[in-house]
Design an enzyme around this catalytic site. Sequence first.
Site, PDB file in Angstrom:
ATOM      1  N   ASP A 212     173.158  51.993  54.075  1.00 55.32           N
ATOM      2  CA  ASP A 212     174.530  52.337  53.625  1.00 55.32           C
ATOM      3  C   ASP A 212     174.481  52.879  52.201  1.00 55.32           C
ATOM      4  OD1 ASP A 212     174.003  49.157  53.436  1.00 55.32           O
ATOM      5  OD2 ASP A 212     174.947  49.902  51.617  1.00 55.32           O
ATOM      6  N   ASP A 214     176.280  51.523  49.779  1.00 55.79           N
ATOM      7  CA  ASP A 214     176.917  50.448  49.024  1.00 55.79           C
ATOM      8  C   ASP A 214     178.423  50.742  48.940  1.00 55.79           C
ATOM      9  OD1 ASP A 214     176.640  47.943  47.847  1.00 55.79           O
ATOM     10  OD2 ASP A 214     176.613  48.777  45.845  1.00 55.79           O
TER      11      ASP A 214
END
Length: 290
Positions: A212, A214
């Site tokens: 991801d 974040d």
Amino acid sequence: MAETRIGIIGGSGLYKMDALKNIEEVQVQTPFGAPSDALILGTLEDTRVAFLARHGRNHTLLPSELPFRANIYAMKQLGVEYLISASAVGSLKEEVKPLDMVVPDQFIDRTKNRVSTFFGEGIVAHIAFGDPICKNLAGVVAEAIAKLNLPDITVHRGGTYVCMEGPAFSTKAESNLYRSWGAKVIGMTNLPEAKLAREAEIAYATLALVTDYDCWHPDHDSVTVDMVIANLQRNAVNAQKVIQETVRRLSENPPSSDAHSALKFAILTNLDKAPVATKEKLALLLKKYI
Ligand SMILES: CSC[C@H]1O[C@H](OP(=O)(O)O)[C@H](O)[C@@H]1O
Ligand SMILES: Nc1ncnc2[nH]cnc12
């Protein structure tokens, strides 16, 4: 038992290695308690390896609850000299995209609640930790990734892994702060492991698997477990290929590592005068130096 020089710690999403053959499950006990789960011994590419699911095979342990000392000591008891850690991370840089792989070379410690040393109780040691990852082992991991030429996946060699306490993910202010420090990825587990592995004179390298962006990225939603899980499954398949190729290369040509003599100039205590109980507890680490 056949020699087991290579250890693998599987993080979120990597709870077993499908290619392991002749499997034997061992419940290891250490002076620091039991590891996260049974260790799985088996052969990969004809080489004996030990695999451990960091959070347990059913992912039941929080990062703050991990028995880091038992995990690393158990690897040492089995004779492990090279430890590969596969870990899920968030990206702190635009060019490091989900599903990419990073082989970090630095850490920043943002943990608050971890015991990251075997020492104390009358024996003091300060290991050098300027280069927390074994360069040579990390090189083998990075070359293995490059050799596999996985479609659409970029390998990023080097970079800083911020190790946060968790379990909640970062705030945007924190995420942007780490970006301003130039850090590349963020996770919750690898720094205590790297410190303990160095104290145990085990070469350690991280295979960071990006799940991801974040929460800092304006064009991506903030990280959620759903998002992480979707990418973890694809990462786990790729991680196993990389680990298999790394093990093949390590067994053909095991590199030298400064980690293998990390305690040589680290112990300050006169061991002749040190408490017998502590010497016994740490016998496996100290025997070369007594
Ligand atoms: C599942 S998201 C957060 C979780 O994933 C990473 O675990 P690991 O390093 O064991 O792969 C991260 O450090 C957190 O523990
Ligand atoms: N964004 C993130 N922060 C901390 N640990 C993670 N593990 C996977 N993604 C993460």
